[in-house]
Design a protein around this motif. Structure first.
Motif, mmCIF file in Angstrom:
data_model
loop_
_atom_site.group_PDB
_atom_site.id
_atom_site.type_symbol
_atom_site.label_atom_id
_atom_site.label_comp_id
_atom_site.label_asym_id
_atom_site.label_seq_id
_atom_site.Cartn_x
_atom_site.Cartn_y
_atom_site.Cartn_z
ATOM 1 N N THR A 50 3.519 -0.028 6.686
ATOM 2 C CA THR A 50 2.303 -0.818 6.633
ATOM 3 C C THR A 50 2.056 -1.240 5.196
ATOM 4 O OG1 THR A 50 -0.091 -0.841 7.063
ATOM 5 C CG2 THR A 50 0.847 1.226 6.308
ATOM 6 N N GLU A 51 1.271 -2.275 5.036
ATOM 7 C CA GLU A 51 0.828 -2.664 3.702
ATOM 8 C C GLU A 51 -0.466 -1.947 3.328
ATOM 9 O OE1 GLU A 51 0.529 -6.890 3.851
ATOM 10 O OE2 GLU A 51 2.679 -7.192 3.514
ATOM 11 N N GLY A 52 -1.018 -1.188 4.265
ATOM 12 C CA GLY A 52 -2.272 -0.487 4.019
ATOM 13 C C GLY A 52 -2.077 0.981 3.714
ATOM 14 N N THR A 53 -2.536 1.835 4.650
ATOM 15 C CA THR A 53 -2.516 3.285 4.450
ATOM 16 C C THR A 53 -1.573 3.954 5.433
ATOM 17 O OG1 THR A 53 -4.801 3.302 3.643
ATOM 18 C CG2 THR A 53 -3.913 5.389 4.478
ATOM 19 N N LEU A 54 -0.656 4.747 4.920
ATOM 20 C CA LEU A 54 0.191 5.596 5.759
ATOM 21 C C LEU A 54 -0.480 6.955 5.907
ATOM 22 C CD1 LEU A 54 3.848 4.888 4.557
ATOM 23 C CD2 LEU A 54 2.923 4.525 6.842
ATOM 24 N N ILE A 55 -0.623 7.394 7.147
ATOM 25 C CA ILE A 55 -1.223 8.694 7.438
ATOM 26 C C ILE A 55 -0.113 9.670 7.753
ATOM 27 C CG2 ILE A 55 -2.801 9.961 8.925
ATOM 28 C CD1 ILE A 55 -4.199 7.267 9.515
ATOM 29 N N ALA A 56 0.220 10.539 6.802
ATOM 30 C CA ALA A 56 1.269 11.537 7.009
ATOM 31 C C ALA A 56 0.703 12.700 7.809
ATOM 32 C CB ALA A 56 1.803 12.024 5.669
ATOM 33 N N THR A 57 1.481 13.169 8.772
ATOM 34 C CA THR A 57 1.004 14.231 9.668
ATOM 35 C C THR A 57 1.491 15.619 9.258
ATOM 36 O OG1 THR A 57 2.912 13.869 11.114
ATOM 37 C CG2 THR A 57 0.899 12.634 11.614
ATOM 38 N N ASP A 58 2.140 15.726 8.105
ATOM 39 C CA ASP A 58 2.798 16.983 7.747
ATOM 40 C C ASP A 58 1.843 18.120 7.431
ATOM 41 O OD1 ASP A 58 2.020 15.517 5.515
ATOM 42 O OD2 ASP A 58 3.653 16.250 4.256
ATOM 43 N N ARG A 59 0.568 17.834 7.168
ATOM 44 C CA ARG A 59 -0.376 18.901 6.837
ATOM 45 C C ARG A 59 -1.415 19.151 7.928
ATOM 46 N NH1 ARG A 59 -1.441 17.098 0.518
ATOM 47 N NH2 ARG A 59 0.767 17.028 -0.067
#
Length: 419
Positions: A50-59
């Protein structure tokens, strides 16, 4: 710079966030989009970008609860299969199948229709009996098997929000033995492909297409116990193929050491230590690669393999290995196996993206028009052609519009598909 696992893609996101609770996740979604979800980064294209926000699920907090219902396990967060499997084993439980890599996250594999191999086994998504999302507007939404939208929401391409919980089918733990056979003849394989793919619980054919008379290897993973009649049938088929059992452990890519691979030579072991090709503690596959995969209805599989064999001289110089495997049909709208049993033609390429991208249209043109690409791999089929191959595409588009009417999870990948 943040990259995917293969290193062929640099994410364009302005920021990557790592929420550690559902409350933090909802706070992120209260901000400006667009958003996409980032798991273990095993997509080889811009599906997760995305050009916006990546939401990482690792935490996100992981919890595994086997008391929710008989034959089920409920999990939160985004554990990798290699982390989930030992927990299930300790509880005396198992999944019906695993992918070749234990390194991938459970939600990511489900959302892209990722699979292992086995005539009688569905993709990893078919184990899902319940799914929970935080939708793009921050609301919690749960669907369970039998709900009207359930079959559309499981293979979801990250378009419906962030998966925060899954309930999976499980069964009592079991053992598997893995045996590798070398140099099966292609003509004999194609003369009775069904006999070959039914030699075990999970069967894979590996080839570099450097030769068109024989494949490199035939990997057979068999649930135990294995009765005498089945053993005799296997012996007969292997003999017809002109193949012989390997006397030492093998890597799918000829010439690489087998240290990274799960134990072979017929040694029994727990399901999660045999069904994947690779061990969790090692870099999977070759590490420096691109991947493509095409899923072909079983009725068209021999024609597809013959077409690929006809392109062997163009494929081999760019190829590390090709794997042929099978998946049971299902009713999940965006599954590659929707409505039909399929045979997967998986290509692990050298990491020469311009050359691979130039070759793929020739492969795609040669394959039957019923072929579907794997969502997380490299392909060049135009969006309108991809949509045509999914009978429930319009239903999924309507579902996505209900979950995300403002298009907050839309990205360039989805736009190319017309979503």
């Amino acid at each position: 710079m943040e990259r995917n696992w293969a290193g062929n893609l640099t994410y364009r996101a302005q920021r990557i966030v790592h929420p550690s609770s559902l409350e933090e996740l909802q706070e992120v979604l209260a901000g400006d989009g667009p958003f996409r979800v980032l798991g273990t980064r095993h997509s080889f294209n811009d599906l997760a970008d995305t050009e916006g926000t990546l939401i990482a699920t690792d935490r996100l907090p992981v919890d595994v609860d086997a008391s929710s219902a008989p034959g089920a396990v409920r999990l939160t967060g985004a554990p990798r299969y290699g982390d989930l499997a030992p927990i299930l084993q300790q509880k005396g439980l198992a999944l019906a199948n695993l992918a070749s890599l234990p390194h991938i996250s459970v939600p990511g594999a489900v959302g892209t229709g990722t699979h292992g191999s086995g005539d009688g086994i569905g993709s990893l998504a078919t184990a899902v009996r319940g799914i929970g999302f935080i939708t793009p507007n921050g609301e919690s939404r749960t669907l369970v098997r039998g709900d009207a939208d359930f079959a559309g929401a499981i293979v979801h391409l990250g378009a419906l929000g962030v998966v925060t919980g899954l309930e999976l089918d499980v069964e009592p733990t079991y053992d598997v033995a893995q045996t590798v056979y070398e140099a099966p003849a292609w003509d004999a394989i194609l003369a009775d492909l069904d006999a070959v793919t039914s030699l075990g619980t999970s069967v894979s054919i590996f080839t570099r297409w450097s030769r068109t008379d024989v494949a490199d290897q035939l990997w057979v993973k068999q649930r135990l116990p294995f009765d005498a009649d089945a053993a005799e049938r296997r012996r007969t088929v292997v003999e017809r193929l002109g193949a012989h059992a390997a006397t030492q452990a093998r890597h799918p890519i000829i010439g690489l050491p087998a240290d990274a691979c799960t134990e072979q030579l017929g040694a029994p072991g727990p399901w999660f230590e045999r069904l994947p090709h690779f061990r969790l503690e090692f870099t999977p596959s070759a590490g420096e690669e691109l991947q493509s995969e095409y899923l072909v209805p079983r009725a068209d599989a021999v024609a597809a393999l013959e077409a690929v064999r006809g392109l062997a001289d163009r494929i081999a110089p760019l190829l590390q290995v090709c794997e042929v495997r099978t998946v049971r049909g299902d009713d999940l709208w965006l599954s590659g196996a929707y409505g039909t049993e399929v045979v997967g033609l998986h290509f692990t390429w050298v990491r020469d993206e311009p050359a691979v991208t130039a070759l793929l249209p020739s492969i795609e043109a040669a394959l039957p028009a019923t072929t579907r690409p794997h969502w997380g791999k490299v392909f060049t089929l135009p969006g309108d052609e991809v949509r045509r191959r999914y009978p429930r595409w319009d239903d999924f588009a309507a579902l996505r519009a209900r979950f995300d009417p403002e298009g907050r999870f839309r990205n360039a990948y989805l736009a190319r598909l017309g979503l």
